[in-house]
Design an enzyme around this catalytic site. Sequence first.
Site, PDB file in Angstrom:
ATOM      1  N   ARG A 257      -1.173  -1.308   6.387  1.00 31.54           N
ATOM      2  CA  ARG A 257       0.189  -0.775   6.298  1.00 31.54           C
ATOM      3  C   ARG A 257       0.564  -0.256   7.675  1.00 31.54           C
ATOM      4  O   ARG A 257       0.001   0.737   8.131  1.00 31.54           O
ATOM      5  CB  ARG A 257       0.217   0.325   5.232  1.00 31.54           C
ATOM      6  CG  ARG A 257       1.274   1.361   5.399  1.00 31.54           C
ATOM      7  CD  ARG A 257       1.479   2.206   4.173  1.00 31.54           C
ATOM      8  NE  ARG A 257       0.400   3.101   3.827  1.00 31.54           N
ATOM      9  CZ  ARG A 257       0.091   4.226   4.497  1.00 31.54           C
ATOM     10  NH1 ARG A 257       0.748   4.555   5.575  1.00 31.54           N
ATOM     11  NH2 ARG A 257      -0.893   5.000   4.081  1.00 31.54           N
ATOM     12  N   HIS A 261       3.182   5.821   4.614  1.00 34.44           N
ATOM     13  CA  HIS A 261       3.034   5.492   3.192  1.00 34.44           C
ATOM     14  C   HIS A 261       4.403   5.314   2.526  1.00 34.44           C
ATOM     15  O   HIS A 261       4.678   4.326   1.864  1.00 34.44           O
ATOM     16  CB  HIS A 261       2.231   6.587   2.472  1.00 34.44           C
ATOM     17  CG  HIS A 261       2.268   6.471   0.993  1.00 34.44           C
ATOM     18  ND1 HIS A 261       1.614   5.456   0.325  1.00 34.44           N
ATOM     19  CD2 HIS A 261       2.912   7.187   0.040  1.00 34.44           C
ATOM     20  CE1 HIS A 261       1.854   5.578  -0.977  1.00 34.44           C
ATOM     21  NE2 HIS A 261       2.630   6.606  -1.167  1.00 34.44           N
ATOM     22  N   TYR A 270      -3.162  11.496   9.724  1.00 31.94           N
ATOM     23  CA  TYR A 270      -4.472  11.067   9.208  1.00 31.94           C
ATOM     24  C   TYR A 270      -4.993   9.745   9.791  1.00 31.94           C
ATOM     25  O   TYR A 270      -6.025   9.259   9.376  1.00 31.94           O
ATOM     26  CB  TYR A 270      -4.464  10.992   7.667  1.00 31.94           C
ATOM     27  CG  TYR A 270      -3.364  10.112   7.082  1.00 31.94           C
ATOM     28  CD1 TYR A 270      -3.522   8.743   6.960  1.00 31.94           C
ATOM     29  CD2 TYR A 270      -2.160  10.667   6.655  1.00 31.94           C
ATOM     30  CE1 TYR A 270      -2.526   7.943   6.444  1.00 31.94           C
ATOM     31  CE2 TYR A 270      -1.139   9.882   6.130  1.00 31.94           C
ATOM     32  CZ  TYR A 270      -1.330   8.528   6.030  1.00 31.94           C
ATOM     33  OH  TYR A 270      -0.325   7.733   5.515  1.00 31.94           O
TER      34      TYR A 270
HETATM   35  C1  LIG Z   1      -0.504   7.663 -11.720  1.00 26.26           C
HETATM   36  C2  LIG Z   1      -0.100   8.115 -10.357  1.00 26.26           C
HETATM   37  N1  LIG Z   1      -0.885   8.981  -9.696  1.00 26.26           N
HETATM   38  C3  LIG Z   1      -0.520   9.399  -8.453  1.00 26.26           C
HETATM   39  C4  LIG Z   1       0.624   8.946  -7.878  1.00 26.26           C
HETATM   40  C5  LIG Z   1       1.007   9.390  -6.468  1.00 26.26           C
HETATM   41  N2  LIG Z   1       0.818   8.272  -5.570  1.00 26.26           N
HETATM   42  C6  LIG Z   1       1.848   7.484  -5.193  1.00 26.26           C
HETATM   43  S1  LIG Z   1       1.365   6.223  -4.237  1.00 26.26           S
HETATM   44  C7  LIG Z   1      -0.245   6.727  -4.267  1.00 26.26           C
HETATM   45  C8  LIG Z   1      -1.310   5.953  -3.514  1.00 26.26           C
HETATM   46  C9  LIG Z   1      -1.332   4.526  -3.874  1.00 26.26           C
HETATM   47  O1  LIG Z   1      -2.215   3.848  -3.020  1.00 26.26           O
HETATM   48  P1  LIG Z   1      -2.497   2.308  -3.176  1.00 26.26           P
HETATM   49  O2  LIG Z   1      -2.709   1.968  -4.603  1.00 26.26           O
HETATM   50  O3  LIG Z   1      -3.575   1.968  -2.223  1.00 26.26           O
HETATM   51  O4  LIG Z   1      -1.132   1.612  -2.744  1.00 26.26           O
HETATM   52  P2  LIG Z   1      -0.368   1.678  -1.352  1.00 26.26           P
HETATM   53  O5  LIG Z   1       0.513   2.901  -1.386  1.00 26.26           O
HETATM   54  O6  LIG Z   1      -1.368   1.756  -0.278  1.00 26.26           O
HETATM   55  O7  LIG Z   1       0.460   0.454  -1.296  1.00 26.26           O
HETATM   56  C10 LIG Z   1      -0.392   7.853  -5.050  1.00 26.26           C
HETATM   57  C11 LIG Z   1      -1.668   8.545  -5.292  1.00 26.26           C
HETATM   58  C12 LIG Z   1       1.424   8.055  -8.626  1.00 26.26           C
HETATM   59  N3  LIG Z   1       2.559   7.532  -8.134  1.00 26.26           N
HETATM   60  N4  LIG Z   1       1.039   7.628  -9.848  1.00 26.26           N
END
Ligand SMILES: Cc1ncc(C[n+]2csc(CCOP(=O)(O)OP(=O)(O)O)c2C)c(N)n1
Length: 359
Positions: A257, A261, A270
Amino acid sequence: MPKQIAFKGSIEYLQILKENGKVDEKLMPSLNKNEIIRMYELMVFSRKFDDKLLALQRQGKIGTFAQVKGQEACQVGSCYAMKQEDWMFPAFREAAAFLTRGLPAEMIIETVAGDERGNKIPEDVNCFTYSVPVAGQILHAVGFAWGFKLRKERKAVVVFFGDGATSKGDFHEGLNFAGVFKIPIVFICQNNQYAISVPREKQTASETIAQKALAYGIDGIQVDGNDLFAVFKATQEALKKAKDGKGATLIECVTYRLGDHTTADDSSKYRTKKEVDEWSKKDPIDRVKKYLESKKYWKREDEEKLFKKVEEKINDAVIKAEKIGIPDVEDMFKYMYKEMPWYLEEQLQEVKDAGNGSS
Ligand SMILES: Cc1ncc(C[n+]2csc(CCOP(=O)(O)OP(=O)(O)O)c2C)c(N)n1
């Protein structure tokens, strides 16, 4: 010596297009010049669209959104391998996947501006809406694909999620179910190295995410996720297998990415600039451009023309999204259920009684 139980235990890694734009011709999928140019245009459109959304967010015109930047090959390559009748289930970072499937760009702007009408996906686009709850869409996708199997329809589902999602129960339940019932689905994990600030090494002790497939009796493959051709080929083969009744595949796309985020994040807290710079050299769009130039399929004038066309289309999408006007308050209540349950009816009535309903 204790008895050993043997099992299939290796994972293929696929890379076709290298950083210098050279390809391994033996591995090239069958794609003609126009198809490759079309995919390149979609990737460029997606990158410029990302930039535009970022500007709109900074102007306060849209809400928080998650940039695709750096992951264009994962999304364009895989969705380009799908047929119109297949279905795509996104997480929340899949604008490039939506655009490749044919969703009008203005609908993405509407969605990130908080207007539910952006989520009314046209009938022929065959995509579910964004899923903000991490990994929840995996279960919806598996259930949907199971429906294809039960109805004996030759169609398959592609579901996207991140490396962080692989720590959720939904991921394991979904893969397990897909394995047991031989569901026609392709799981695409975009391993972009982070789940917000949590690095990949803290997410799992497995050497690869792809190898998790083995535990569920499905195929797993790791691909260079910044390599358009590798993603296309792996998805095309997985879709064929799914439709031939041979079950599911987990594709781990190793990518990065390049942006934060979301617009609410500051990734400099980070990760280092050096790391981002290193990954920028593996940019998926530059690679395809180098390939096209080396084949003499692409000239500076083509690039200039494309940039102009893309800018016009994006500006046009912004105008369309801005023209749509204030949404009907009922839209907040309408789409979760086929028939509105009594408690939503009551809440809707309350809104109307308070004089806030526009219908
Ligand atoms: C069930 C849930 N827990 C926590 C969150 C908060 N949250 C949003 S994105 C994220 C990280 C997701 O990481 P990843 O699956 O690697 O996807 P990326 O953002 O890197 O595309 C979190 C913990 C959420 N949206 N839904």
